[in-house]
Scaffold this active site. Structure first.
Site, PDB file in Angstrom:
ATOM      1  N   SER A 197       0.860  -1.179   0.000  1.00 39.65           N
ATOM      2  CA  SER A 197       0.000   0.000   0.000  1.00 39.65           C
ATOM      3  C   SER A 197       0.896   1.228   0.000  1.00 39.65           C
ATOM      4  O   SER A 197       2.080   1.164   0.383  1.00 39.65           O
ATOM      5  CB  SER A 197      -0.896   0.009   1.246  1.00 39.65           C
ATOM      6  OG  SER A 197      -1.545   1.253   1.394  1.00 39.65           O
TER       7      SER A 197
ATOM      8  N   TYR B 263      -1.999  -0.633  10.376  1.00 38.13           N
ATOM      9  CA  TYR B 263      -2.069  -0.878   8.934  1.00 38.13           C
ATOM     10  C   TYR B 263      -0.758  -0.493   8.253  1.00 38.13           C
ATOM     11  O   TYR B 263      -0.203  -1.262   7.457  1.00 38.13           O
ATOM     12  CB  TYR B 263      -3.241  -0.100   8.340  1.00 38.13           C
ATOM     13  CG  TYR B 263      -3.501  -0.404   6.887  1.00 38.13           C
ATOM     14  CD1 TYR B 263      -4.119  -1.594   6.507  1.00 38.13           C
ATOM     15  CD2 TYR B 263      -3.134   0.497   5.891  1.00 38.13           C
ATOM     16  CE1 TYR B 263      -4.357  -1.876   5.169  1.00 38.13           C
ATOM     17  CE2 TYR B 263      -3.373   0.223   4.554  1.00 38.13           C
ATOM     18  CZ  TYR B 263      -3.978  -0.968   4.197  1.00 38.13           C
ATOM     19  OH  TYR B 263      -4.214  -1.251   2.872  1.00 38.13           O
TER      20      TYR B 263
END
Length: 610
Positions: free
Chosen positions: A480, A493
Site C-alpha cells: 500500500s 495498517y
C-alpha cells in the site's frame, strides 16, 4: 485437423525400420529405430502410444535429440512423441562429403522420411527449437509437405527466408528504429559469422569449447547439469557448422517469396534470448496467417530450463488443432495473452475488490486461475466469472490466509490437483484505523496475522514450490502507499504494509538467482470494500458505523477502480518491476518519501477530521 484421410503420404525415401529397443540415458524407455534417407541413417526415438496424435520434436545447434528429453517425458502420457537426431548429430550418420550435405532441401527429405516411418497415415504436429525451428519453418512453408503437418510450434529459430526479407526491408527503407533493430540483431548474430570461418569452429568444438560447453550452459543459461549435453557434443557441433554454411548466405541473398506457412503456427519467444531479437518476428503475421504468439521470461535453451511451460503450450496447441470440432472455450482477449495463456495463477482475497479484478484480468489473458478467499461464496463466484472471462480452468478455494495449517493444506492440494503456481498474488488484507494507544493487542495481532503473516505463508509455501521446480515464477505482494507514508491514524495498517514492502524487497534479492521475480504493488485510495469492512479502534458501534460510511463515501468519490490495479499487477509481472505505486497519490507519496521524507513526517502529524 485430425488426419481423417488415412492414405499413405509421399515424400522422402522409404524408412528402414529396426527392432525397437530400450534406450538408456536421458531418453530412458524410448523405442529406437533407424530411418534411411539420402544415403544416411537417422536415429529416431519414440515414446508414448503410437495410436495417439504424433508430436515430432526437432533439435537445434549444437544439440542432439536429448535436448528434448524433459519435454518429451511430459508429453508422452498424452501423445505419440517422436525425436530424431538431425543428420550428422547424435546417433545419426553424417553425409559424405559434409559440404552441401546439410541444405534445407535435404533436411526436408529427412523430415518426410521420418514422418512416413512414424506416422504414415496422419499428419504430425511439428515442434522445433533453434536450428530445429529454422528447418521446420522450411517444412511448414514448402509445397511438398502440405498435408503432412497438422501444426507447427516454433521456438527460438526464425525462417531464413523471413529473416532475409526482414533485413532487406530495414536496409532499403531505413528508419532510426529499424536501424536499431538491425544493429541489435547483427550484434546478437556474432556466432553466425564465426561459424562461417574455415576449420576454426571444428577445432574449437573438438578442443576446449567442447569440454567447457556444459559449464558455460550452466553458468550463462542456468541449464542444470543433469547429463545434458551428451558425449556426442563435439562431433555434433563440428558437423552442425555446415547447417549455417550451406544455408545462411544463399537464403539471405535470395529469400523465397512464397514462404507462407500452410499450417497453424505457435510462436514461443523467450524474452531473454541472447541470440535472437524479439523484433525478428515483428512482421511474422504476414507470413503465418494462423499465428498464435507466446512469450516466456527465459533465455535461449528453454527445452531444458522451462520444460513444464513448453509442454503445456505444445499440448494445448496440438489439442486445439487436432480436434475436428472447434472448441467452445473463448480465446484469450487480454493484452498479455501471449504471456499468461495456460499459466497457473493463484490470487488470495479473490472474493471481491482488487483480488477479484486481478483474477479476471489473468483470466482474460487465458491463465488458469485459483481464486482463494475466506468467503467461499465470493471465491466461487470469482472462479465462475473467471471461466466466462476466458480462463480455460478456474477453481475456488476457501482459506483464511492467516491460518498457517490451512495454507499448508492449500499449497499441497494446489500442487497435487492443479500443478505448480506460476504467478502468486498475495492480495488478501484487512484495514484497521485508530490511534496506537487505542488499538488493542488483539487488533494488532489480527492485522499482522492477515496482512503480514498471510503474505509470509503464501511466499514461503508457494515460493518454495516454484524454487523446487526450478523453472522460475513470480510473486506479487499487495502492499500500500501506507507502506511508506506514516500516519497517526493508521499505525497498525502502515506497519503491516511496510513489513510487506520490505519482505518483498528481501525476497526479490534472494530469489532472483532462481528466476523468481517478486513485486510489491502499492495502491492508494481504491474503491473497494476495505473501508466498509475496516475496524476503527477505540470506537463504539455508533461511531464505527459513522466512520465506515464516511470513509466509504470518500473512497467512492475518489472512485479509482480496482481494475486499474489489476492492470498494474499484470504489467508488473511482465516487466518484473520491484515496487509499483499505482494511483497518482501513491506515486506522489513514493516520490516524496525519497526526496522529502521530512514533509511526509509533517503530514503524518495532522489530525484527521472526526
Amino acid at each position: 485437423m485430425n488426419g481423417g484421410n488415412r492414405n499413405r503420404w509421399g515424400g522422402g525415401r522409404a524408412p528402414r525400420p529396426t527392432t525397437a529397443r530400450q534406450q538408456g540415458g536421458l531418453l530412458e524407455g524410448a523405442r529406437e529405430r533407424r530411418v534411411a534417407t539420402g544415403g544416411i541413417e537417422l536415429c529416431v526415438a519414440e515414446l508414448g502410444d503410437a495410436q495417439q496424435p504424433t508430436v515430432m520434436l526437432v533439435h537445434g545447434y549444437p544439440d542432439s535429440k536429448e535436448v528434448w528429453s524433459k519435454v518429451a517425458g511430459l508429453l508422452a502420457d498424452r501423445f505419440h512423441v517422436v525425436l530424431y537426431d538431425v543428420r550428422g548429430h547424435g546417433r545419426s550418420t553424417a553425409p559424405v562429403p559434409l559440404r552441401g550435405g546439410f541444405t534445407l532441401e535435404k533436411l526436408t527429405d529427412d523430415f518426410l522420411a521420418v514422418a512416413d516411418a512414424v506416422s504414415p497415415d496422419a499428419p504430425v504436429h511439428l515442434v522445433g527449437h533453434d536450428w530445429g525451428s529454422v528447418q521446420a519453418w522450411e517444412f511448414a512453408t514448402v509445397r511438398r509437405t502440405e498435408g503432412r503437418i497438422a501444426s507447427f510450434t516454433s521456438i527460438s529459430g526464425p525462417s531464413l527466408d523471413h529473416f532475409g526479407h526482414w533485413i532487406k526491408r530495414r536496409m532499403t527503407r531505413p528508419t532510426p528504429r529499424r536501424a536499431a533493430h538491425l544493429l541489435g540483431q547483427s550484434a546478437k548474430s556474432w556466432y553466425v559469422y564465426a561459424l562461417h570461418t574455415p576449420l576454426l569452429p571444428e577445432l574449437a568444438w573438438r578442443g576446449p569449447l567442447g569440454k567447457r560447453w556444459p559449464r558455460l550452459l550452466e553458468v550463462t543459461e542456468k541449464v542444470p547439469g543433469d547429463g545434458y549435453p551428451t558425449a556426442s557434443l563435439p562431433q555434433d557441433a563440428a558437423h552442425g557448422a555446415w547447417l549455417y554454411r550451406d544455408n545462411v548466405r544463399p537464403r539471405m541473398r535470395r529469400p523465397r517469396t512464397d514462404a507462407y506457412a500452410h499450417v497453424p503456427v505457435q510462436l514461443i519467444t523467450p524474452t531473454g534470448d541472447a541470440f535472437l531479437s524479439e523484433h525478428l518476428y515483428d512482421d511474422l503475421d504476414r507470413w503465418a496467417p494462423q499465428l498464435t504468439r507466446r512469450t516466456l521470461p527465459a533465455k535461449h535453451w528453454v527445452p531444458r530450463t522451462r520444460p513444464d511451460q513448453l509442454a503445456a503450450w505444445i499440448s494445448g496447441f496440438v489439442n486445439r488443432n487436432e480436434s475436428p470440432v472447434p472448441t467452445a472455450q473463448p480465446s484469450p482477449t487480454g493484452p498479455y495473452a501471449d504471456r499468461f495463456a495456460g499459466r497457473l495463477v493463484l490470487v488470495t482475497g479473490a472474493g471481491s475488490g482488487i483480488g477479484r479484478a486481478t483474477a479476471f484480468s489473468f483470466a482474460e489473458a487465458g491463465a488458469r486461475v485459483v481464486a482463494v478467499d475466506r468467503d467461499a461464496d465470493g471465491a466461487a463466484r470469482t472462479a465462475e466469472l473467471a471461466r466466462l472471462a476466458g480462463a480455460p480452468e478456474a477453481w475456488a478455494e476457501e482459506v483464511d490466509v492467516a491460518d498457517e495449517e490451512a495454507m499448508e493444506k492449500l499449497a499441497a492440494k494446489v500442487a497435487t490437483a492443479y500443478g505448480t503456481v506460476d504467478v502468486l498474488v498475495n492480495n488478501a488484507g484487512i484495514g484497521v484505523a485508530g490511534a496506537f494507544l487505542d488499538t488493542t493487542t488483539q487488533e494488532w495481532k489480527r492485522t499482522l496475522d492477515v496482512n503480514l503473516w498471510g503474505v509470509l505463508h503464501g511466499c514461503r509455501l508457494f515460493g518454495r514450490q516454484m524454487a523446487e521446480r526450478g523453472q522460475g515464477g513470480h510473486i506479487v505482494n499487495l502492499a500500500s502507499a501506507a507502506a511508506y507514508q506514516p500516519s497517526r491514524a493508521l499505525p497498525a495498517y502502515c506497519t503491516s504494509k511496510a513489513a510487506v514492502l520490505m519482505l518483498s524487497e528481501c525476497l526479490r534479492a534472494e530469489l532472483a538467482g532462481q528466476d523468481i521475480g517478486v513485486t510489491a504493488v502499492c495502491p492508494g485510495f481504491v474503491n473497494t470494500d476495505i473501508a466498509r469492512t475496516a475496524r476503527f479502534a477505540g470506537m463504539d458501534e455508533r461511531e464505527l458505523r459513522r466512520f465506515r460510511n464516511r470513509t466509504s463515501r470518500l473512497y467512492g468519490l475518489r472512485n479509482y477502480p480496482p481494475e486499474k490495479v489489476a492492470e498494474a499487477v499484470l504489467r508488473a509481472v511482465v516487466t518484473n518491476r520491484a515496487v509499483v505505486p499505482v494511483t497518482p497519490e501513491a506515486r506522489g507519496i513514493r516520490l516524496l518519501s525519497r526526496l522529502a521524507p521530512r514533509a511526509l513526517r509533517g503530514i503524518a502529524r495532522i489530525q484527521p477530521p472526526s
